[in-house]
Design an enzyme around this catalytic site. Structure first.
Site, PDB file in Angstrom:
ATOM      1  N   HIS A 105       0.807  -1.225   0.000  1.00  0.00           N
ATOM      2  CA  HIS A 105       0.000   0.000   0.000  1.00  0.00           C
ATOM      3  C   HIS A 105       0.841   1.277   0.000  1.00  0.00           C
ATOM      4  CE1 HIS A 105      -3.634  -2.407   1.764  1.00  0.00           C
ATOM      5  NE2 HIS A 105      -3.482  -2.579   0.466  1.00  0.00           N
ATOM      6  N   SER A 172      -6.905  -7.327   9.767  1.00  0.00           N
ATOM      7  CA  SER A 172      -8.277  -7.822   9.843  1.00  0.00           C
ATOM      8  C   SER A 172      -8.658  -8.577   8.568  1.00  0.00           C
ATOM      9  CB  SER A 172      -9.236  -6.652  10.041  1.00  0.00           C
ATOM     10  OG  SER A 172      -9.105  -5.747   8.954  1.00  0.00           O
TER      11      SER A 172
HETATM   12  P1  OAD Z   1      -7.229  -3.098  10.480  1.00  0.00           P
HETATM   13  O1  OAD Z   1      -7.423  -1.973  11.427  1.00  0.00           O
HETATM   14  O2  OAD Z   1      -8.339  -3.436   9.557  1.00  0.00           O
HETATM   15  O3  OAD Z   1      -6.893  -4.410  11.304  1.00  0.00           O
HETATM   16  C1  OAD Z   1      -5.961  -4.400  12.339  1.00  0.00           C
HETATM   17  C2  OAD Z   1      -5.884  -5.782  12.925  1.00  0.00           C
HETATM   18  O4  OAD Z   1      -4.873  -5.774  13.914  1.00  0.00           O
HETATM   19  C3  OAD Z   1      -7.180  -6.248  13.595  1.00  0.00           C
HETATM   20  O5  OAD Z   1      -7.480  -7.579  13.195  1.00  0.00           O
HETATM   21  C4  OAD Z   1      -6.836  -6.183  15.083  1.00  0.00           C
HETATM   22  O6  OAD Z   1      -7.507  -7.193  15.838  1.00  0.00           O
HETATM   23  C5  OAD Z   1      -5.347  -6.441  15.055  1.00  0.00           C
HETATM   24  N1  OAD Z   1      -4.596  -5.930  16.205  1.00  0.00           N
HETATM   25  C6  OAD Z   1      -4.871  -4.905  17.033  1.00  0.00           C
HETATM   26  N2  OAD Z   1      -3.916  -4.756  17.958  1.00  0.00           N
HETATM   27  C7  OAD Z   1      -2.994  -5.724  17.713  1.00  0.00           C
HETATM   28  C8  OAD Z   1      -1.757  -6.098  18.312  1.00  0.00           C
HETATM   29  N3  OAD Z   1      -1.237  -5.441  19.350  1.00  0.00           N
HETATM   30  N4  OAD Z   1      -1.081  -7.144  17.790  1.00  0.00           N
HETATM   31  C9  OAD Z   1      -1.569  -7.815  16.710  1.00  0.00           C
HETATM   32  N5  OAD Z   1      -2.724  -7.507  16.113  1.00  0.00           N
HETATM   33  C10 OAD Z   1      -3.423  -6.479  16.593  1.00  0.00           C
HETATM   34  O7  OAD Z   1      -5.883  -2.798   9.692  1.00  0.00           O
HETATM   35  P2  OAD Z   1      -5.288  -3.493   8.390  1.00  0.00           P
HETATM   36  O8  OAD Z   1      -5.762  -4.891   8.267  1.00  0.00           O
HETATM   37  O9  OAD Z   1      -3.831  -3.240   8.404  1.00  0.00           O
HETATM   38  O10 OAD Z   1      -4.957   0.631   3.535  1.00  0.00           O
HETATM   39  O11 OAD Z   1      -5.962  -2.626   7.268  1.00  0.00           O
HETATM   40  C11 OAD Z   1      -5.705  -2.921   5.927  1.00  0.00           C
HETATM   41  C12 OAD Z   1      -5.671  -1.677   5.110  1.00  0.00           C
HETATM   42  O12 OAD Z   1      -6.844  -0.895   5.365  1.00  0.00           O
HETATM   43  C13 OAD Z   1      -4.550  -0.735   5.438  1.00  0.00           C
HETATM   44  O13 OAD Z   1      -3.332  -1.055   4.814  1.00  0.00           O
HETATM   45  C14 OAD Z   1      -5.049   0.574   4.945  1.00  0.00           C
HETATM   46  C15 OAD Z   1      -6.482   0.496   5.405  1.00  0.00           C
HETATM   47  O14 OAD Z   1      -7.349   1.187   4.664  1.00  0.00           O
HETATM   48  C16 OAD Z   1      -4.480   1.729   2.934  1.00  0.00           C
HETATM   49  O15 OAD Z   1      -4.042   2.691   3.539  1.00  0.00           O
HETATM   50  C17 OAD Z   1      -4.517   1.659   1.461  1.00  0.00           C
END
Ligand code: OAD
Length: 228
Positions: A105, A172
């Site tokens: 990204h 997520s």
């Molecule tokens: P999300 O906010 O959707 O998901 C974050 C995940 O991390 C969730 O499943 C939480 O349960 C988990 N989490 C929280 N705290 C944690 C910890 N201490 N250790 C491990 N896991 C933990 O974020 P992403 O999946 O990264 O795109 O989101 C994907 C994309 O959506 C991003 O790259 C961004 C966003 O829009 C762009 O900017 C293009």
């Protein structure tokens, strides 16, 4: 020959470093509607707001450091061929010492021309309105926004197909196409998922779920990997 450990990381791996995840705060990201600051529509509507938002995120990077999970992945390079595919735009994997990091990204510390996407610059300071590429076009953050193509996708698919072990950590898995990468992992390849909340894909076969924060989860994963 070392086994190939492919890692798909998301914002959860940087949470313990103090960077907010995207969806844990009820759809708001650092107080903003994501579509206002992370979409072409948002950029057309208010360039100054978008630049300011990413300038703050870039600045925030100067005040955070990699955590144990980032370091553990870097350390695993001694025993595995580790390839990280990250959805994160921070540089914490690199700062922890990981050497193969593909940013699906984009990257906060890069700026790109709006007129010629091949013009990408290393960028540590703020991007201001009026900062131009060498062809005279405005610079924008080198980030893949919602609705934009993901140029690194094919490369990431190829890497996922070659995994001997696949690790999903801190995502997520709701944002496509990144979330689809698990579907390219060969049948029979073990998949590990580290996340305190179970992503829906955990129903996949060969999937071991480690319901922990990234740092504790990595500790547990290392125990499992070295038992074998
Ligand atoms: P999300 O906010 O959707 O998901 C974050 C995940 O991390 C969730 O499943 C939480 O349960 C988990 N989490 C929280 N705290 C944690 C910890 N201490 N250790 C491990 N896991 C933990 O974020 P992403 O999946 O990264 O795109 O989101 C994907 C994309 O959506 C991003 O790259 C961004 C966003 O829009 C762009 O900017 C293009």
């Amino acid at each position: 020959m070392k086994k190939k450990l492919v890692v798909l990381s998301g914002s959860g791996i940087s949470a313990e470093s103090g960077i907010s995840t995207f969806r844990d705060a009820g759809g708001l990201w650092e107080g903003h509607d994501v579509m206002e600051v992370a979409s072409p529509g948002g950029w057309h509507k208010n360039r100054a707001l978008v630049l300011d938002f990413y300038n703050q995120r870039r600045e925030q990077l100067n005040n955070v450091v990699p955590n144990k999970a980032h370091f553990a992945l870097a350390e695993l390079e001694k025993e595995f061929e580790v390839q990280i595919i990250t959805q994160n735009v921070d540089d914490l994997h690199e700062r922890a010492g990981s050497t193969n990091v593909l940013h699906l990204h984009g990257e906060l510390k890069k700026a790109r021309s709006i007129g010629d996407a091949s013009l990408v610059y290393d960028w540590e300071k703020d991007i201001q309105l009026g900062d131009l590429c060498e062809k005279g076009f405005q610079l924008r953050p080198h980030i893949v926004w919602f609705g934009e193509a993901v140029p690194m996708l094919d490369k990431a698919i190829g890497i996922s197909r070659e995994a001997d072990i696949f690790l999903v950590i801190g995502t997520s898995l709701v944002v496509y196409p990144a979330a689809s990468l698990v579907e390219y992992v060969e049948r029979g390849t073990p998949i590990f998922v580290i996340d305190p909340n179970k992503p829906s894909m955990v129903k996949l076969k060969n999937c071991t779920f480690i319901e922990k924060k990234a740092s504790d989860g990595m500790e547990e994963l290392i125990k499992v990997l070295f038992q074998k």
